[in-house]
Design a protein around this motif. Structure first.
Motif, mmCIF file in Angstrom:
data_model
loop_
_atom_site.group_PDB
_atom_site.id
_atom_site.type_symbol
_atom_site.label_atom_id
_atom_site.label_comp_id
_atom_site.label_asym_id
_atom_site.label_seq_id
_atom_site.Cartn_x
_atom_site.Cartn_y
_atom_site.Cartn_z
ATOM 1 N N LYS A 165 0.497 -1.143 0.128
ATOM 2 C CA LYS A 165 0.537 -0.406 0.118
ATOM 3 C C LYS A 165 0.645 1.356 0.036
ATOM 4 N N THR A 166 -0.001 2.294 -0.517
ATOM 5 C CA THR A 166 1.216 3.822 -0.214
ATOM 6 C C THR A 166 0.983 3.665 0.941
ATOM 7 N N GLU A 167 1.619 4.897 1.162
ATOM 8 C CA GLU A 167 1.338 6.030 2.694
ATOM 9 C C GLU A 167 1.676 7.814 1.938
ATOM 10 N N LEU A 168 0.984 8.115 1.866
ATOM 11 C CA LEU A 168 0.765 9.316 1.577
ATOM 12 C C LEU A 168 0.953 10.557 2.924
ATOM 13 N N LEU A 169 1.849 11.638 2.958
ATOM 14 C CA LEU A 169 2.323 12.303 4.058
ATOM 15 C C LEU A 169 2.068 13.275 3.496
ATOM 16 N N GLY A 170 1.492 14.760 4.559
ATOM 17 C CA GLY A 170 1.336 15.879 4.411
ATOM 18 C C GLY A 170 -0.296 16.168 3.409
ATOM 19 N N ASN A 171 -0.155 17.103 2.723
ATOM 20 C CA ASN A 171 -1.678 17.991 2.208
ATOM 21 C C ASN A 171 -1.636 17.292 0.771
ATOM 22 N N PRO B 38 -5.585 8.153 -7.227
ATOM 23 C CA PRO B 38 -6.456 9.026 -8.022
ATOM 24 C C PRO B 38 -6.420 10.231 -6.827
ATOM 25 N N GLN B 39 -7.247 10.659 -7.358
ATOM 26 C CA GLN B 39 -8.327 12.093 -6.725
ATOM 27 C C GLN B 39 -8.506 12.048 -5.146
ATOM 28 N N GLY B 40 -7.586 12.418 -4.060
ATOM 29 C CA GLY B 40 -8.901 12.342 -3.049
ATOM 30 C C GLY B 40 -8.849 13.616 -1.413
ATOM 31 N N ASN B 41 -9.232 13.544 -0.542
ATOM 32 C CA ASN B 41 -8.950 14.188 0.416
ATOM 33 C C ASN B 41 -9.176 13.476 1.569
ATOM 34 N N SER B 42 -9.904 14.119 2.857
ATOM 35 C CA SER B 42 -10.066 14.137 4.092
ATOM 36 C C SER B 42 -11.837 13.951 4.828
ATOM 37 N N ILE B 43 -11.971 13.522 5.724
ATOM 38 C CA ILE B 43 -13.102 13.306 6.464
ATOM 39 C C ILE B 43 -12.320 14.018 7.832
ATOM 40 N N LEU B 44 -13.041 14.468 8.303
ATOM 41 C CA LEU B 44 -12.736 15.707 9.312
ATOM 42 C C LEU B 44 -13.484 15.603 10.017
ATOM 43 N N GLY B 45 -13.870 15.163 12.067
ATOM 44 C CA GLY B 45 -14.491 15.504 12.648
ATOM 45 C C GLY B 45 -13.995 15.732 14.246
ATOM 46 N N GLU C 297 -8.477 13.372 11.845
ATOM 47 C CA GLU C 297 -8.754 13.543 10.455
ATOM 48 C C GLU C 297 -8.428 11.771 9.704
ATOM 49 N N LEU C 298 -9.421 11.211 8.777
ATOM 50 C CA LEU C 298 -8.871 10.396 8.253
ATOM 51 C C LEU C 298 -8.176 10.957 6.494
ATOM 52 N N SER C 299 -7.441 11.260 6.589
ATOM 53 C CA SER C 299 -6.409 11.656 5.640
ATOM 54 C C SER C 299 -6.681 10.793 4.286
ATOM 55 N N HIS C 300 -6.348 11.626 3.031
ATOM 56 C CA HIS C 300 -6.131 10.716 1.360
ATOM 57 C C HIS C 300 -6.529 9.497 0.866
ATOM 58 N N LEU C 301 -8.185 10.026 1.305
ATOM 59 C CA LEU C 301 -9.052 8.563 0.785
ATOM 60 C C LEU C 301 -9.306 9.399 -0.425
ATOM 61 N N PRO C 302 -9.558 8.181 -1.294
ATOM 62 C CA PRO C 302 -9.841 8.162 -1.985
ATOM 63 C C PRO C 302 -10.975 8.782 -2.902
ATOM 64 N N ILE C 303 -11.435 9.692 -4.229
ATOM 65 C CA ILE C 303 -13.061 10.274 -3.830
ATOM 66 C C ILE C 303 -14.015 8.938 -3.912
ATOM 67 N N GLY C 304 -14.770 9.504 -3.223
ATOM 68 C CA GLY C 304 -16.023 8.122 -3.235
ATOM 69 C C GLY C 304 -17.174 8.618 -1.807
ATOM 70 N N ASP C 305 -17.539 6.915 -1.372
ATOM 71 C CA ASP C 305 -18.607 7.486 -0.629
ATOM 72 C C ASP C 305 -18.680 6.201 0.810
ATOM 73 N N TYR C 306 -18.623 6.102 1.859
ATOM 74 C CA TYR C 306 -18.056 6.231 2.898
ATOM 75 C C TYR C 306 -19.135 6.447 4.319
ATOM 76 N N TYR C 307 -18.832 5.187 5.176
ATOM 77 C CA TYR C 307 -19.012 5.445 6.487
ATOM 78 C C TYR C 307 -18.484 4.886 7.241
ATOM 79 N N VAL C 308 -18.486 6.156 7.811
ATOM 80 C CA VAL C 308 -17.134 6.026 9.595
ATOM 81 C C VAL C 308 -17.812 5.708 11.023
#
Length: 697
Positions: A138-144, A179-186, A223-234
């Protein structure tokens, strides 16, 4: 000789009954339909989806806990005597190399040991001379970076990742196209709004495949970071800290997904965790006492409609604990952990395939509810093929199979049957025995049928279910019919049904013979009569009452179209032809304030505790309502109460197994309520009328 008395509370009149062989077919028909309607709310897919989540988390935790040796690689080799090479290249969504703030990780599938290497300026990393083993990568991205991490081969979840086989002298070349991705924060807080640290926060795909986990910091942030674009449950694992487990939206079940898109991070996925309790017990084999670990799972259900909120697997001794449960009352069930196993679904306490007699288990804060035990038995399954009237294999899009025992009592039903070129398997194991099997096309294009090619259960053949075997050849040959759909509402447009504790029955009537054809328990999710023969029909909505389902809103009988009798000009006649499929406007129920209540006593003056039905008819002998004093509908206490009766004379009679049935008061009921013929009765001239005048008598 047995006797009991039946009286209305106000009139104080009594009559006695003697023991006989009178039937309870009215009660049985309504009870069977009620059980079927409740059972089909608990679909196999609901069970399987939460079980999949639990197994996914269990596997993740097992792998995480076994990571006892982590090695960091650069872009060369180490000095150990090792055996194979892995080279990896990481590209972004435009095909350009990811040159910084990215690592590649190899995880030994068996030991859980990790090897980590950082990408170089060309987006590459090499693992030289590593041990022979099967690895996940697996990959493990760091940063933004606005990219999403992947497992090889381009998978979001390790559940679906391909393994890398490293052997002596081999070289594996891996490419990751991120792919493109972003984070889920809460943020996570307790009931006093104070932040909670160290809460595990898990994210799964919309197909419930595990993705990753993080923990909250001292401020309760995650922060659940670097999630590929899509739908998720937390999923917030409060049970790790003695708190409740919740999904995003502060829900005990996965209700809606969280979307990650290219516009930016998804924020505000917050929850409030509060004190929890637990349920524990032991699971054994009814015959041998021992169940192999991993064969069964214990499920916790807050309600049938939403399905299980938690699962756990008993340990090698059969012991289990389910923690992180909110304070509430729950149904607890034990199920087979895999479709290939034959353990029969059981509800606590010892209610095998019996949802109605299951008892709830109470959970209190900071306490364990122990000794919720199961003694499981194995059964069998059955399968077959469905054909149309021309002998062609038939795939039904929406069908239900219902099982009845040799007495005609409901056993179980499943409305998520998967047909492949007409072939099907009924996957809920059922106890060894002989059963009647009915197939319904819920879309209503084909006429319902019992095995083998019979339309009535009295004419059907039974199917023999054997231990740990699949009985094949349970085939059906269906003929084309018609269908219609309906809902029931009150005067303010609230949809009514068993889900909101309204005991209403849709009664389908042959408009030519005035005979009852079929009965269905009304659901607020919509109702259908399908697979009907060509002909004319009328639809009656009949209110019922029982200990747990009182007609507290005083709903009265109503026909489709607004009529109150069979021959009312407002009563709609449905002219059904082959292929007919129609949805009617909601049937809106009226309310009447009249009612009857009373008690039933045995010959010693004690309240009667056997099952009983009290049916109430109007002055013309047409049924108005029925009270089901049956333990499937609540605790039987010898009393009855019906409501929703208009002004005028009404007549009450009993329907009790192995007792002479009587009209009020002390008049023999010579016509049994059998074979669905409960709609009209010839009222004896000696029967006493009960005068209704807008109040409960």
């Amino acid at each position: 000789m047995k006797f009991f008395t039946f009286s209305t509370l106000a009139l104080g009149l009594a009559l006695s009954f003697s023991n006989c062989e009178a039937g309870v077919n009215l009660t049985k028909e309504l009870r069977n339909e009620f059980q079927r309607a409740k059972t089909t709310l608990l679909t196999k897919e609901k069970v399987k989806s939460v079980l999949k989540i639990q197994k996914s988390f269990t596997e993740f935790k097992k792998n995480s806990n076994s990571k006892n040796n982590s090695q960091i690689f650069g872009n060369g080799s180490n000095d150990q005597v090792l055996n194979g090479d892995v080279n990896a290249t990481v590209n972004d969504n435009n095909g350009n190399p990811v040159t910084a703030n990215c690592a590649v990780k190899l995880i030994d599938v068996n030991s859980g040991n990790e090897l980590t290497g950082n990408v170089n300026a060309m987006g590459q990393v090499s693992f030289a001379s590593i041990p022979n083993a099967m690895y996940l990568a697996k990959t493990e991205l760091l940063g933004n970076q606005t990219l999403g991490d992947l497992w090889w081969n381009d998978e979001v979840s390790p559940e679906n990742a391909s393994q890398v086989n490293v052997t002596n002298g081999s070289t594996a070349n891996l490419t990751f196209n991120l792919p493109q991705g972003n984070s889920i924060l809460g943020n996570v807080v307790d009931f006093s709004s104070s932040p909670i640290a160290n809460v595990p926060v898990n994210v799964v795909t919309d197909n419930f495949d595990f993705v990753k986990t993080v923990t909250t910091d001292a401020n309760g942030d995650y922060e659940l970071s670097h999630l590929p674009i899509g739908d998720y449950y937390v999923f917030f694992e409060g049970s790790a800290l003695g708190l409740v487990d919740l999904w995003n939206g502060n829900s005990t079940t996965p209700t809606f997904t969280v979307t990650v898109d290219a516009s930016g991070n998804t924020t505000g996925i917050d929850v409030t965790l509060f004190q929890a309790g637990s349920i524990s017990g032991n699971v054994t084999d009814l015959n041998s006492g021992i169940i192999s670990q991993g064969e069964v799972a214990v499920a916790i259900l807050a309600n049938i409609e939403d399905g299980p909120i938690a699962f756990t697997m008993p340990d090698a001794n059969g012991d289990y604990t389910v923690d992180g449960l909110p304070v509430d009352d729950y149904l607890v069930a034990c199920v087979a952990a895999e479709d290939t196993l034959y353990w029969v679904l059981q509800f606590y306490p010892n209610a095998t395939l019996d949802l109605i007699n299951a008892q709830t288990v109470s959970v209190t804060a900071n306490n364990d509810t122990p000794n919720i035990n199961f003694s499981m038995e194995k059964g069998g399954k059955f399968s077959g093929t469905v054909f149309d009237e021309n002998g062609n294999n038939l795939d039904l899009n929406d069908a239900e199979i219902t099982i009845f025992d040799e007495s005609g009592d409901f056993v179980w039903a499943d409305n998520e049957i998967d047909f492949q070129n007409g072939d099907y398997v009924f996957e809920f194991p059922i106890p060894v025995g002989n059963y009647f099997i009915e197939l319904k096309d819920l879309e209503g294009f084909y006429i319902s049928q019992f095995y083998f090619t019979q339309f009535e259960i009295e004419d059907a053949d039974t199917v023999k279910i054997e231990l740990e075997a699949e009985t094949d050849g349970v085939d059906f040959n269906l003929s084309e019919g018609g269908s219609f759909h309906f809902t029931v509402e009150n005067q303010i447009s609230d949809t009514l049904g068993i889900e909101n504790n309204k005991l209403l029955f849709g009664v389908l009537i042959d408009a030519t013979t005035d005979e009852v054809i079929e009965v269905t328990a009304v659901s607020e999710n919509g109702n259908s009569f399908g697979g009907l023969f060509v002909g004319d029909y009328k639809l009656l909505i009949l209110p019922g009452s029982s200990p747990d389902y009182p007609n507290s809103d005083n709903y009265s009988r109503q026909f489709l179209g607004g009529g109150t009798t069979l021959n009312d000009p407002n009563t709609t006649t449905i002219n059904l032809v082959a292929g007919y499929d129609s949805t009617f406007a909601p049937i809106i129920l009226n309310q009447e304030t009249g009612g009857i209540s009373g008690s039933i006593f045995d010959d010693g003056g004690n309240l009667f505790t056997n099952d009983y039905t009290v049916a109430v008819y109007d002055n013309n002998g047409f049924i108005s309502t029925a009270y089901l004093g049956d333990d499937d509908f609540g605790t039987v206490d010898g009393t009855y109460s019906v409501s929703g009766l208009p002004n005028g004379n009404h007549f009450a009679r009993t329907d009790i197994e192995e007792w002479d049935d009587k009209w009020f008061d002390d008049v023999d009921a010579t016509t049994p309520l059998d074979d669905l013929q409960f709609l009209t009765q010839q009222i004896p001239t000696a029967a006493s009328a009960i005068q209704i005048n807008g109040a409960v008598v």
